[in-house]
Structure formats: C-alpha cells, structure tokens
Design a protein around this motif. Sequence first.
Motif, PDB file in Angstrom:
ATOM      1  N   LYS A 100       0.826  -1.209   0.000  1.00 30.81           N
ATOM      2  CA  LYS A 100       0.000   0.000   0.000  1.00 30.81           C
ATOM      3  C   LYS A 100       0.860   1.259   0.000  1.00 30.81           C
ATOM      4  O   LYS A 100       0.554   2.236  -0.695  1.00 30.81           O
ATOM      5  CB  LYS A 100      -0.939  -0.005   1.203  1.00 30.81           C
ATOM      6  CG  LYS A 100      -2.004  -1.072   1.101  1.00 30.81           C
ATOM      7  CD  LYS A 100      -2.813  -1.184   2.368  1.00 30.81           C
ATOM      8  CE  LYS A 100      -3.779  -2.353   2.263  1.00 30.81           C
ATOM      9  NZ  LYS A 100      -4.395  -2.695   3.522  1.00 30.81           N
ATOM     10  N   LEU A 101       1.937   1.234   0.744  1.00 32.77           N
ATOM     11  CA  LEU A 101       2.824   2.395   0.790  1.00 32.77           C
ATOM     12  C   LEU A 101       3.547   2.589  -0.536  1.00 32.77           C
ATOM     13  O   LEU A 101       3.744   3.722  -0.982  1.00 32.77           O
ATOM     14  CB  LEU A 101       3.823   2.258   1.941  1.00 32.77           C
ATOM     15  CG  LEU A 101       3.206   2.319   3.335  1.00 32.77           C
ATOM     16  CD1 LEU A 101       4.235   1.946   4.394  1.00 32.77           C
ATOM     17  CD2 LEU A 101       2.588   3.677   3.619  1.00 32.77           C
ATOM     18  N   GLN A 102       3.922   1.491  -1.191  1.00 32.05           N
ATOM     19  CA  GLN A 102       4.537   1.602  -2.514  1.00 32.05           C
ATOM     20  C   GLN A 102       3.551   2.197  -3.519  1.00 32.05           C
ATOM     21  O   GLN A 102       3.938   3.013  -4.355  1.00 32.05           O
ATOM     22  CB  GLN A 102       5.054   0.243  -2.982  1.00 32.05           C
ATOM     23  CG  GLN A 102       6.290  -0.194  -2.249  1.00 32.05           C
ATOM     24  CD  GLN A 102       6.710  -1.609  -2.579  1.00 32.05           C
ATOM     25  OE1 GLN A 102       5.881  -2.463  -2.914  1.00 32.05           O
ATOM     26  NE2 GLN A 102       7.995  -1.877  -2.463  1.00 32.05           N
ATOM     27  N   PHE A 103       2.296   1.794  -3.441  1.00 36.66           N
ATOM     28  CA  PHE A 103       1.271   2.380  -4.294  1.00 36.66           C
ATOM     29  C   PHE A 103       1.180   3.885  -4.048  1.00 36.66           C
ATOM     30  O   PHE A 103       1.145   4.685  -4.984  1.00 36.66           O
ATOM     31  CB  PHE A 103      -0.092   1.724  -4.048  1.00 36.66           C
ATOM     32  CG  PHE A 103      -1.223   2.480  -4.691  1.00 36.66           C
ATOM     33  CD1 PHE A 103      -1.487   2.334  -6.042  1.00 36.66           C
ATOM     34  CD2 PHE A 103      -1.988   3.361  -3.938  1.00 36.66           C
ATOM     35  CE1 PHE A 103      -2.520   3.054  -6.635  1.00 36.66           C
ATOM     36  CE2 PHE A 103      -3.019   4.082  -4.532  1.00 36.66           C
ATOM     37  CZ  PHE A 103      -3.283   3.928  -5.885  1.00 36.66           C
ATOM     38  N   PHE A 104       1.145   4.273  -2.778  1.00 40.00           N
ATOM     39  CA  PHE A 104       1.063   5.690  -2.443  1.00 40.00           C
ATOM     40  C   PHE A 104       2.251   6.451  -3.029  1.00 40.00           C
ATOM     41  O   PHE A 104       2.072   7.487  -3.676  1.00 40.00           O
ATOM     42  CB  PHE A 104       1.027   5.891  -0.920  1.00 40.00           C
ATOM     43  CG  PHE A 104       1.099   7.335  -0.520  1.00 40.00           C
ATOM     44  CD1 PHE A 104      -0.050   8.103  -0.430  1.00 40.00           C
ATOM     45  CD2 PHE A 104       2.316   7.937  -0.259  1.00 40.00           C
ATOM     46  CE1 PHE A 104       0.020   9.444  -0.090  1.00 40.00           C
ATOM     47  CE2 PHE A 104       2.393   9.286   0.085  1.00 40.00           C
ATOM     48  CZ  PHE A 104       1.244  10.035   0.170  1.00 40.00           C
ATOM     49  N   LEU A 105       3.461   5.952  -2.810  1.00 37.54           N
ATOM     50  CA  LEU A 105       4.654   6.648  -3.292  1.00 37.54           C
ATOM     51  C   LEU A 105       4.670   6.740  -4.814  1.00 37.54           C
ATOM     52  O   LEU A 105       4.997   7.800  -5.380  1.00 37.54           O
ATOM     53  CB  LEU A 105       5.915   5.948  -2.785  1.00 37.54           C
ATOM     54  CG  LEU A 105       6.158   6.052  -1.280  1.00 37.54           C
ATOM     55  CD1 LEU A 105       7.335   5.173  -0.876  1.00 37.54           C
ATOM     56  CD2 LEU A 105       6.370   7.491  -0.848  1.00 37.54           C
TER      57      LEU A 105
END
Length: 120
Positions: A100-105
Amino acid sequence: MNIGKVQQHRHLPAFILLELAHGNAHGGAIYNALINNIPDFQCDTAAIYRTLNQLNKDGAVTFSWDTSHAGPARKIYSITPIGYEQLTLWKSNIEQRIKKLQFFLHTYETTFEDKRAKKR
C-alpha cells in the motif's frame, strides 16, 4: 493532525518479537538493540516494558529472573511458540502495508511528475 504521533508504536510488538527471535534478552538490551539497529527509531523504555508486559499476558513471551549478577534481578524475556506465530502474522501485515505504501509513493510521484511536466 500530527502525522508523527499517529500510531507511533504500531509495530513495536513486531520489532520486540523479532529481536527476541535472535535470543533471550532483558528489556534494556531489547531497547538498545532497537535504538541502535532500526533507522530513525524513537521509543522510550516505558513503551518497551508496556509492550513486553502485554506480550507476556498474550503468551507471546515468557520471562525468567536473572540473579547471577550484582544489583537488582532482571527479567530475561524469551519468545514462545505463540510469539513465533504472531511474528509470522506481523510479517504478513507488514508486507501488505509495504504494498500500500509503494502504491502511495508511486501515485504521489506520478501525480507530481505530471504537474511539473505541465508547468514547462
């Protein structure tokens, strides 16, 4: 909203269990290992001991008393089979968060790349 304060110690049980998977330790040694090994890690010893007490209540860790040295006795904590199960669940949880954090970044970067390109 103070983003730095939002669930600051969310993964503390995971890090404590991971440290204990390396070997038994007392609370101060766990604290020092986390402070020294995790980048930008900030925590006070009280949070470590609160978490250790909760992990003990949950059956994830046990302790024994070390009276082999001068001074007060120390609790030496050990991870239990339940603790290893929890550690595996934490691993899955963290892997999902990373996605999820990779998607956000990625989305953040492409959004602002598009805006920078339009300004040119």
